[in-house]
Design an enzyme around this catalytic site. Sequence first.
Site, PDB file in Angstrom:
ATOM      1  CG  LEU A   1      11.428  73.460 -24.478  1.00 46.70           C
ATOM      2  CD1 LEU A   1      11.726  72.018 -24.865  1.00 46.70           C
ATOM      3  CD2 LEU A   1      11.018  73.550 -23.022  1.00 46.70           C
TER       4      LEU A   1
ATOM      5  CG  ASP B   1      10.231  65.016 -28.535  1.00 48.35           C
ATOM      6  OD1 ASP B   1       9.504  65.014 -27.528  1.00 48.35           O
ATOM      7  OD2 ASP B   1      10.033  65.763 -29.508  1.00 48.35           O
TER       8      ASP B   1
END
Length: 371
Positions: free
Chosen positions: A193, A273
């Site tokens: 990411l 998360d």
Amino acid sequence: MNSITLLIKPVSGLCNLRCKYCFYADVVGNRQNPQYDIMDEGTLETVVRKAFAYSDRYCFFMFQGGEPTLAGLDFYKKLIYLQKLYNRNNLIIQNSIQTNSIILTEEWIEFFHDNNFLVGLSLDGTEEIHNSFRTDAAGNGTYNRVIESIKLLEKYKVDYNILCVVTNKVAQNGKAVYHALKRYRHLQFIPCLDDLDGTECDFSLKSKNYGEFLKITFDEYYNDIKNNSYTSVRNFDNYVRILNGNAPENCSMSGKCSYYFVIDGNGSVYPCDFFAFDKWKIGDVKNDSFIRMTKSDTVTKFVDDPLHINEKCENCRWFFLCKGGCRRNREPFENNIPARNIYCESYIDFFEYTFKRLKEISCISASKISI
């Protein structure tokens, strides 16, 4: 029936490594008041007590970070004590931990064995690739220390799997990475990411490279199955599950966001998360019950927003397999409509390349392999 899944961050974003691509450090850093609290025993007891009050069947306790072993072995010994104390209705408990394994000793691993922990280890393929991204605070590579931990896990017969973050470098070396990891039998490949501000780095995963990585690793996965040497690869296994009419166990492949309870070190609770920042905070475990948090407007919005489908997805022949992918890769939403997944073209290319073989595997999986 109520089951509960807890993803507990006992030391928040604290870590003894300096991985270049750490997404949770970015998440914590984007809160108004970044905190790196270590969970105290009082908060841990509240988590366990309220979890057993909420559930009437299964309780899943998963520990991540940061690096969750920094909470210390006594923290987990206290966890087991509290689970036995409060599990008055004989609920089914499963404990797991995702760790970089750097400080694991035989005492840790014997504890995992004795208490049936599933251990996830972070290992990014080959030694050279792993050491270029996963370094300690002094800048030293950590590959050999992970391998030593694996040897201990195998010595004590602890169940474990491997998590590999797919950076651009990993994606460009798919075959080598797969062969470096296949002996461990249970693999997860997680796309890297970028930071929330969208800044690209040298490790940022390019869509075309990700597509090639999926195709190359699927070729190896398929060949292993044909040679009666099955290696579990989580995303491929889930596509086979879908083709067999079963729900995927990976939330990013379900087409909608479910929520679980991400509990940070200070007791703050979030639904995922990837979204553990201020906007999505759903409560505080010290003050709120899990039932109350499930009914919050924030949870409702988090679950409902991704139900809207981009019109290009509606007309895609592969949507029944893709389902749009993880919400994090479909941001930003405009007028409640998500963007196309940033890896959309990669998935289209992948499914066109593999679909016949995925169908073939789905036909034999019930009799030859367990997926």
